[in-house]
Design a protein around this motif. Structure first.
Motif, PDB file in Angstrom:
ATOM      1  N   GLY A 267      53.611  31.276  36.208  1.00 35.72           N
ATOM      2  CA  GLY A 267      52.721  31.375  35.443  1.00 35.72           C
ATOM      3  C   GLY A 267      51.791  29.797  34.783  1.00 35.72           C
ATOM      4  N   THR A 268      51.136  29.685  36.216  1.00 32.40           N
ATOM      5  CA  THR A 268      50.177  28.052  35.858  1.00 32.40           C
ATOM      6  C   THR A 268      49.508  27.651  35.268  1.00 32.40           C
ATOM      7  OG1 THR A 268      49.901  27.365  37.637  1.00 32.40           O
ATOM      8  CG2 THR A 268      51.688  27.069  37.114  1.00 32.40           C
ATOM      9  N   LEU A 269      47.696  28.989  35.702  1.00 35.68           N
ATOM     10  CA  LEU A 269      47.622  29.369  34.748  1.00 35.68           C
ATOM     11  C   LEU A 269      47.713  30.386  34.100  1.00 35.68           C
ATOM     12  CD1 LEU A 269      44.110  28.969  34.765  1.00 35.68           C
ATOM     13  CD2 LEU A 269      43.750  31.134  36.177  1.00 35.68           C
ATOM     14  N   ALA A 270      47.952  30.029  32.320  1.00 34.74           N
ATOM     15  CA  ALA A 270      47.942  30.315  31.351  1.00 34.74           C
ATOM     16  C   ALA A 270      47.315  31.838  30.476  1.00 34.74           C
ATOM     17  CB  ALA A 270      49.008  29.803  30.239  1.00 34.74           C
ATOM     18  N   MET A 271      47.940  32.396  30.885  1.00 34.19           N
ATOM     19  CA  MET A 271      47.412  33.926  30.350  1.00 34.19           C
ATOM     20  C   MET A 271      48.525  34.511  28.626  1.00 34.19           C
ATOM     21  SD  MET A 271      45.787  37.249  31.247  1.00 34.19           S
ATOM     22  CE  MET A 271      46.914  38.823  30.964  1.00 34.19           C
ATOM     23  N   VAL A 272      47.718  34.947  27.708  1.00 32.47           N
ATOM     24  CA  VAL A 272      47.829  36.281  26.183  1.00 32.47           C
ATOM     25  C   VAL A 272      47.094  37.248  26.348  1.00 32.47           C
ATOM     26  CG1 VAL A 272      49.255  33.385  25.606  1.00 32.47           C
ATOM     27  CG2 VAL A 272      46.672  34.639  24.646  1.00 32.47           C
TER      28      VAL A 272
ATOM     29  N   PHE B  96      48.545  41.051  48.605  1.00 29.46           N
ATOM     30  CA  PHE B  96      48.362  39.672  48.722  1.00 29.46           C
ATOM     31  C   PHE B  96      48.108  38.735  47.827  1.00 29.46           C
ATOM     32  CE2 PHE B  96      44.539  38.327  47.167  1.00 29.46           C
ATOM     33  CZ  PHE B  96      43.673  37.458  47.526  1.00 29.46           C
ATOM     34  N   VAL B  97      48.609  39.590  47.161  1.00 26.74           N
ATOM     35  CA  VAL B  97      49.139  38.370  46.061  1.00 26.74           C
ATOM     36  C   VAL B  97      50.801  37.441  46.290  1.00 26.74           C
ATOM     37  CG1 VAL B  97      50.367  37.711  43.225  1.00 26.74           C
ATOM     38  CG2 VAL B  97      48.290  39.518  43.841  1.00 26.74           C
ATOM     39  N   TYR B  98      51.603  37.834  46.992  1.00 27.57           N
ATOM     40  CA  TYR B  98      52.563  37.070  46.945  1.00 27.57           C
ATOM     41  C   TYR B  98      52.327  35.977  48.322  1.00 27.57           C
ATOM     42  CZ  TYR B  98      54.956  40.588  44.768  1.00 27.57           C
ATOM     43  OH  TYR B  98      55.945  42.004  44.156  1.00 27.57           O
ATOM     44  N   GLY B  99      51.060  36.541  49.176  1.00 27.91           N
ATOM     45  CA  GLY B  99      50.702  35.200  49.832  1.00 27.91           C
ATOM     46  C   GLY B  99      50.273  34.346  49.251  1.00 27.91           C
ATOM     47  N   LEU B 100      49.782  34.066  48.440  1.00 24.45           N
ATOM     48  CA  LEU B 100      48.760  33.334  47.564  1.00 24.45           C
ATOM     49  C   LEU B 100      49.577  32.024  47.333  1.00 24.45           C
ATOM     50  CD1 LEU B 100      46.098  35.290  45.693  1.00 24.45           C
ATOM     51  CD2 LEU B 100      45.806  34.145  48.029  1.00 24.45           C
ATOM     52  N   GLY B 101      49.293  31.296  47.016  1.00 23.91           N
ATOM     53  CA  GLY B 101      49.969  30.196  46.423  1.00 23.91           C
ATOM     54  C   GLY B 101      48.853  29.219  45.464  1.00 23.91           C
ATOM     55  N   GLY B 102      49.305  27.866  44.769  1.00 24.78           N
ATOM     56  CA  GLY B 102      48.113  27.373  43.465  1.00 24.78           C
ATOM     57  C   GLY B 102      48.051  28.135  42.570  1.00 24.78           C
ATOM     58  N   ARG B 103      47.353  27.376  41.528  1.00 29.77           N
ATOM     59  CA  ARG B 103      47.382  28.278  39.970  1.00 29.77           C
ATOM     60  C   ARG B 103      46.376  29.388  39.988  1.00 29.77           C
ATOM     61  NH1 ARG B 103      44.252  24.919  35.396  1.00 29.77           N
ATOM     62  NH2 ARG B 103      45.305  26.022  34.048  1.00 29.77           N
ATOM     63  N   PHE B 104      46.352  30.555  39.449  1.00 34.85           N
ATOM     64  CA  PHE B 104      45.521  31.239  40.074  1.00 34.85           C
ATOM     65  C   PHE B 104      45.325  32.488  38.692  1.00 34.85           C
ATOM     66  CE2 PHE B 104      48.267  32.809  43.288  1.00 34.85           C
ATOM     67  CZ  PHE B 104      48.263  33.850  42.729  1.00 34.85           C
ATOM     68  N   ALA B 105      44.526  33.418  38.638  1.00 29.85           N
ATOM     69  CA  ALA B 105      44.857  35.121  37.783  1.00 29.85           C
ATOM     70  C   ALA B 105      44.346  35.724  38.819  1.00 29.85           C
ATOM     71  CB  ALA B 105      44.803  34.962  36.847  1.00 29.85           C
ATOM     72  N   LEU B 106      44.927  37.039  39.139  1.00 28.24           N
ATOM     73  CA  LEU B 106      44.063  37.234  39.744  1.00 28.24           C
ATOM     74  C   LEU B 106      43.925  39.156  39.376  1.00 28.24           C
ATOM     75  CD1 LEU B 106      43.065  39.173  42.595  1.00 28.24           C
ATOM     76  CD2 LEU B 106      45.738  39.753  42.638  1.00 28.24           C
TER      77      LEU B 106
ATOM     78  N   LYS C 104      33.272  45.815  51.392  1.00 29.32           N
ATOM     79  CA  LYS C 104      32.204  45.136  50.651  1.00 29.32           C
ATOM     80  C   LYS C 104      32.728  46.044  48.836  1.00 29.32           C
ATOM     81  CE  LYS C 104      30.555  41.624  52.687  1.00 29.32           C
ATOM     82  NZ  LYS C 104      31.287  39.906  52.602  1.00 29.32           N
ATOM     83  N   ALA C 105      33.463  46.835  48.539  1.00 36.77           N
ATOM     84  CA  ALA C 105      32.912  46.802  47.357  1.00 36.77           C
ATOM     85  C   ALA C 105      34.168  46.294  46.513  1.00 36.77           C
ATOM     86  CB  ALA C 105      33.572  48.216  47.229  1.00 36.77           C
ATOM     87  N   GLN C 106      33.313  45.635  45.794  1.00 36.04           N
ATOM     88  CA  GLN C 106      34.055  44.852  44.628  1.00 36.04           C
ATOM     89  C   GLN C 106      35.510  45.156  43.829  1.00 36.04           C
ATOM     90  OE1 GLN C 106      31.622  41.834  41.737  1.00 36.04           O
ATOM     91  NE2 GLN C 106      33.821  40.815  41.245  1.00 36.04           N
ATOM     92  N   ILE C 107      36.412  45.175  43.730  1.00 34.88           N
ATOM     93  CA  ILE C 107      37.367  45.425  42.950  1.00 34.88           C
ATOM     94  C   ILE C 107      38.317  44.526  42.182  1.00 34.88           C
ATOM     95  CG2 ILE C 107      37.825  46.674  44.623  1.00 34.88           C
ATOM     96  CD1 ILE C 107      41.081  45.478  44.878  1.00 34.88           C
ATOM     97  N   GLY C 108      37.525  43.237  41.686  1.00 35.57           N
ATOM     98  CA  GLY C 108      38.272  42.743  41.318  1.00 35.57           C
ATOM     99  C   GLY C 108      37.898  41.354  40.868  1.00 35.57           C
ATOM    100  N   TRP C 109      38.723  39.827  40.462  1.00 38.24           N
ATOM    101  CA  TRP C 109      38.365  38.809  40.249  1.00 38.24           C
ATOM    102  C   TRP C 109      39.746  37.623  41.034  1.00 38.24           C
ATOM    103  CZ3 TRP C 109      36.459  40.959  35.929  1.00 38.24           C
ATOM    104  CH2 TRP C 109      35.632  41.792  35.817  1.00 38.24           C
ATOM    105  N   LEU C 110      39.390  36.627  41.926  1.00 40.40           N
ATOM    106  CA  LEU C 110      40.171  35.961  41.483  1.00 40.40           C
ATOM    107  C   LEU C 110      39.721  34.212  40.628  1.00 40.40           C
ATOM    108  CD1 LEU C 110      43.115  34.934  42.898  1.00 40.40           C
ATOM    109  CD2 LEU C 110      41.563  34.424  45.328  1.00 40.40           C
ATOM    110  N   ILE C 111      41.156  34.163  39.331  1.00 45.32           N
ATOM    111  CA  ILE C 111      40.193  33.031  38.979  1.00 45.32           C
ATOM    112  C   ILE C 111      41.440  31.965  39.139  1.00 45.32           C
ATOM    113  CG2 ILE C 111      40.576  32.973  36.709  1.00 45.32           C
ATOM    114  CD1 ILE C 111      40.710  35.472  36.093  1.00 45.32           C
ATOM    115  N   GLY C 112      40.509  30.705  38.770  1.00 46.96           N
ATOM    116  CA  GLY C 112      41.561  29.063  39.338  1.00 46.96           C
ATOM    117  C   GLY C 112      41.601  29.126  41.165  1.00 46.96           C
TER     118      GLY C 112
END
Length: 203
Positions: free
Chosen positions: A138-143, A112-122, A72-80
């Protein structure tokens, strides 16, 4: 391609100075987000999150889910809008297959990342590393701007608090001329000091 302004569809010639990006409220930046190491005031109605010295603000239409180790230790966010290997849209907290924050190393995170699909950033923040990954297209774009220690969905959002930045003094149809079907390639953006994170790369 990714557009660096948020407004109604139509050719640039239809826009007047009144529709310049700096005259749009931040509420118009639908499904956009911004990351910074410097806490700031979030636009009205936006969600705010903080973790490990990072501050994340996101438009209310953009899903943001906590990413945790099994203890349960938070280590980030899954966005999108991420799709799990099961084919289901992820709509709640995500647990990585590692017991503790320290055990969530590069290998576990990338599996974990390679097992995901969709439009997201981690975004992953542990004692060993801080990284941002995009979906495969790179469909949830980031600069990002290294000097500012900021990242965002678009240059206009990243630079929104710099009202005198040169990009905001350009006519809306000067990209770099009024010709159609133009884009900035290979990680470039409208601002020379702001770069785009490319697919199959992490920040």
């Amino acid at each position: 391609r990714s557009y660096d302004w948020a407004m109604r569809p139509g050719p640039p010639s239809e826009y007047s100075q009144a529709t310049h990006i700096m005259n749009l409220p931040l509420s118009q930046f639908i499904d956009q987000f911004m990351l910074s190491t410097v806490p700031g005031t979030a636009p009205e109605g936006w969600s705010t999150h903080s973790l490990g010295g990072w501050s994340l603000v996101s438009h209310p239409t953009l899903p943001v889910h906590p990413v945790c180790a099994r203890r349960k230790a938070q280590i980030g966010w899954l966005i999108g809008y991420a799709i799990a290997e099961s084919g289901h849209l992820i709509q709640s907290e995500v647990q990585l297959p590692c017991q503790t924050q320290e055990a969530c190393d590069e290998k576990a995170i990338e599996e974990f990342v390679y097992g995901l699909g969709g439009r997201f950033a981690l975004m992953v923040i542990t004692s060993q590393l801080s990284r941002m990954y995009l979906d495969a297209g790179g469909t949830l774009a980031m600069v990002f701007s290294q000097d500012r220690k900021k990242a965002a969905s678009t240059p206009t959002l990243l630079l929104a608090d710099e009202k005198n930045h040169p990009i905001f003094n350009r006519p809306i149809d000067s990209f770099p001329s009024a010709s159609p079907n133009q884009f900035y390639p290979a990680g470039l953006t409208v601002a020379p000091d702001v770069k785009r994170l490319l697919p199959n790369h992490y920040l």
